[in-house]
Write an enzyme that holds these catalytic residues in place. Structure first.
Site, PDB file in Angstrom:
ATOM      1  N   SER A   1       0.814  -1.217   0.000  1.00 23.70           N
ATOM      2  CA  SER A   1       0.000   0.000   0.000  1.00 23.70           C
ATOM      3  C   SER A   1       0.851   1.273   0.000  1.00 23.70           C
ATOM      4  O   SER A   1       0.353   2.350  -0.338  1.00 23.70           O
ATOM      5  CB  SER A   1      -0.947   0.016   1.207  1.00 23.70           C
ATOM      6  OG  SER A   1      -0.223  -0.170   2.412  1.00 23.70           O
ATOM      7  N   ASP A   7      -2.724   6.119  11.790  1.00 26.22           N
ATOM      8  CA  ASP A   7      -1.908   5.626  10.682  1.00 26.22           C
ATOM      9  C   ASP A   7      -0.621   6.431  10.647  1.00 26.22           C
ATOM     10  O   ASP A   7      -0.604   7.596  10.234  1.00 26.22           O
ATOM     11  CB  ASP A   7      -2.674   5.770   9.357  1.00 26.22           C
ATOM     12  CG  ASP A   7      -1.896   5.200   8.169  1.00 26.22           C
ATOM     13  OD1 ASP A   7      -0.731   4.816   8.342  1.00 26.22           O
ATOM     14  OD2 ASP A   7      -2.457   5.150   7.062  1.00 26.22           O
ATOM     15  N   HIS A  24       1.543   5.212   6.388  1.00 25.25           N
ATOM     16  CA  HIS A  24       1.278   5.823   5.088  1.00 25.25           C
ATOM     17  C   HIS A  24       1.485   7.336   5.173  1.00 25.25           C
ATOM     18  O   HIS A  24       1.834   7.870   6.230  1.00 25.25           O
ATOM     19  CB  HIS A  24      -0.145   5.486   4.633  1.00 25.25           C
ATOM     20  CG  HIS A  24      -0.387   4.018   4.485  1.00 25.25           C
ATOM     21  ND1 HIS A  24      -0.970   3.260   5.481  1.00 25.25           N
ATOM     22  CD2 HIS A  24      -0.110   3.173   3.468  1.00 25.25           C
ATOM     23  CE1 HIS A  24      -1.042   1.996   5.079  1.00 25.25           C
ATOM     24  NE2 HIS A  24      -0.533   1.912   3.862  1.00 25.25           N
TER      25      HIS A  24
END
Length: 599
Positions: free
Chosen positions: A321, A564, A567
């Site tokens: 990702s 998160d 990312h």
């Protein structure tokens, strides 16, 4: 006794007896009449041979016009075989019979010989030859130089020139077009070459030589790419010297008010997980930081120029990702630079980019695609049935990911892996790693990582032609969980500034040392995008709690537990990864241009 008429007839056929002579003539013709046709034929043949011998051995006032010598000369056969008309030979006959007639063709044999040995390079777009020779036949066909005199240009060349123009749609095919010049084909297609019904249409290639003001190209849409070719050429020339010896990954983050490269909220394809401003993040300065190497400055990514680099090509991202993060960043920058954004679309009509195994954005006007394939380990995830009959997940270290057949023909491939190797199953390595039918009861994660990358490297060497494709490997992107990990309360929501003191950076990951060793042992060149250190500074760039617009009831009760810190917000840090990729492509284009200009 003879009659008196016969006795007194003169020996030389006098006419003393007219009647007798007339009778003799009638008798002669009456004898000849039955053989009139044969006699005429014999007479014609004898006459023709006599004239031929006369022409052959009689001197001529014009040394170039004797028919006998002209018709048997090698130059006549040469000119005839090269599609010239028979008029020169015919005119030479008449010039002998009627010397005062002036021929429209030159009769100077020495100039003809010189012209036959002179090679004139004709542009594909040229309509008439240069009028420098006095012996040019008005209706003769211009001839291109022979193959041995041509500049070697691969027919399907990609980075052989700063821009390659195609007009046919890009299909997902494993037959990649060369990015680098191939050694097997040095002949350019002719301008009027018709495509075979069973093959794709010929590629239109514009070859720009920086040392020349002329462009030789196969047919293309007039004026379609002239400006873009010039801009790309200028970009290469502008940056080639400063970038060629620069270490892109040793530098610092500096504030630049002209950033970000695209306006927050303007790109609708950004996944909700990365769309921090739309999710309510209040601070904005993290978007205005750009990466500045110590020994050079990175060029600002020009989406229009990069689209010209990619014209007719497939750029593919393969990995986890974090590579999706980079892919979405690049698609946003390119989409905003396209001439007509309505002709930029996801091939399957998707508008959300999580949950599927592959995505492909089509840039119709540029005949290129920018794609992403999910393959977090680069090797194959598997499922087996254990002795108890239960299904069990394993990781096949000896098999590359299943999607590899779909992207192996791409022109540019950017790989990554790393983050999933820190998860519980992979880090413990118990009854999880598999080779053949053997499932290791226990295997150290670094050894499993080495085996997986070795499998990937062998696949690259077998399936990627370095003369047709470029391969990049993007390194590990740093995470910044504080007080725990992604699933145990790790946080980064209070971070609004990057790390300034290098002593606070984490050590270089052991997995990346393994990667570097594998890359050094490969025969196929792979460009390593070592972004680990530059991302380690950016503890402020993660979505943290701004990863979603709407939290669930459980998340609302303890929002800080669901952050998160792996990312990156977009616009943000991955934009700089793409600027480095852009710089790398400019360097490779310049190196290729220098190689082609060498004698």
């Amino acid at each position: 006794m003879a009659s008196d008429a016969v006795k007194y007839m003169p020996i030389h056929g006098g006419t003393t007896t007219t009647a007798a002579a007339a009778a003799e003539i009638r008798s002669f013709f009456s004898a000849v009449k039955p053989k009139k046709t044969s006699t005429f034929a014999y007479a014609f043949v004898i006459t023709f041979v006599s004239f031929t011998l006369f022409f052959a051995f009689s001197p001529s006032p014009n040394s170039s016009s004797p028919w006998f010598s002209n018709i048997f000369s090698s130059s006549s056969f040469s000119s005839f075989s090269s599609n010239t008309t028979a008029a020169p030979s015919v005119s030479s006959i008449f010039s002998y019979i009627i010397p005062n007639v002036t021929s429209t063709n030159s009769t100077d044999r020495s100039s003809d010989a010189a012209a036959s040995n002179t090679t004139v390079t004709v542009s594909a777009n040229s309509t008439s030859p240069s009028p420098s020779s006095s012996s040019v036949v008005k209706n003769s066909t211009s001839r291109a130089p022979p193959p041995e005199n041509r500049t070697p240009v691969d027919k399907n060349s990609t980075f052989e020139s700063p821009v390659v123009n195609r007009t046919e749609p890009v299909a997902k095919t494993n037959a990649s077009q060369p990015l680098l010049p191939t050694k097997s084909s040095n002949q350019p297609p002719t301008a009027d070459e018709a495509p075979s019904p069973s093959k794709s249409p010929p590629v239109s290639v514009s070859v720009v030589d920086p040392t020349s003001n002329s462009t030789s190209s196969a047919p293309s849409k007039p004026g379609k790419q002239t400006g873009s070719v010039s801009l790309l050429d200028q970009e290469i020339e502008k940056w080639s010297e400063s970038l060629k010896d620069c270490e892109f990954f040793d530098g610092e983050w500096i504030m630049d008010d002209s950033y970000p490269l695209y306006k927050p909220g303007s790109c609708k394809i950004i996944d909700e997980q990365f769309n921090c401003i739309s999710n309510g993040r209040p601070d904005k300065n993290f978007q205005k930081l750009k990466w500045k190497p110590k020994k050079c400055s990175l060029p600002r990514l020009n989406g229009g120029i990069m689209l010209e680099m990619l014209r007719g090509r497939r750029l593919v991202f393969v990995g986890d990702s974090l590579n999706r993060n980079m892919w979405e960043s690049l698609v946003c920058m390119l989409k905003g630079s396209a001439k007509d954004e309505s002709k930029v679309y996801e091939a399957s009509g998707r508008h959300h980019f999580r949950g599927e195994a592959e995505y492909s954005f089509v840039f119709q006007d540029y005949n290129c695609t920018v794609e992403f394939f999910v393959s977090p380990f680069l090797v194959q995830e598997n499922e087996i049935v254990d002795k108890k009959g239960s299904k069990k997940e394993t990781l096949r270290l000896d098999l590359v990911g299943k999607s590899s057949e779909q992207y192996k023909g791409a022109d540019i491939i950017v790989f990554n892996t790393g983050h999933w190797w820190t998860h519980e199953k992979t880090s413990k390595g118990e009854d999880y790693y598999q080779e053949g039918s053997n499932v290791y009861h226990e295997l150290a994660v670094l050894e499993a990582f080495r085996k997986a990358l070795t499998t990937w490297g062998r696949w690259v060497e077998k399936n990627v032609n370095p003369e047709k494709s470029l391969v990049f490997f993007r390194g590990y992107s740093a995470s910044h969980f504080s007080g725990g990990q992604w699933n145990s309360g790790g946080a980064c929501d209070s971070e609004t500034e990057p790390i300034r003191n290098e002593t606070y950076l984490t050590p270089y990951p052991d997995k990346m040392k393994v990667l570097e060793k594998v890359l050094r042992g490969m025969r196929t060149p792979v460009t390593y995008l070592n972004i680990t250190r530059l991302t380690d500074y950016r503890k402020d760039g993660h979505p943290s709690v701004y990863r979603k617009q709407s939290l669930s009831d459980k998340e609302k009760k303890t929002p800080l537990l669901y952050q998160d810190c792996s990312h990156w917000c977009l616009p943000g840090v991955p934009d700089s990864w793409n600027e480095i990729l852009y710089a790398e492509l400019l360097v490779k284009l310049n190196q290729l241009g220098q190689t082609q200009r060498k004698p």
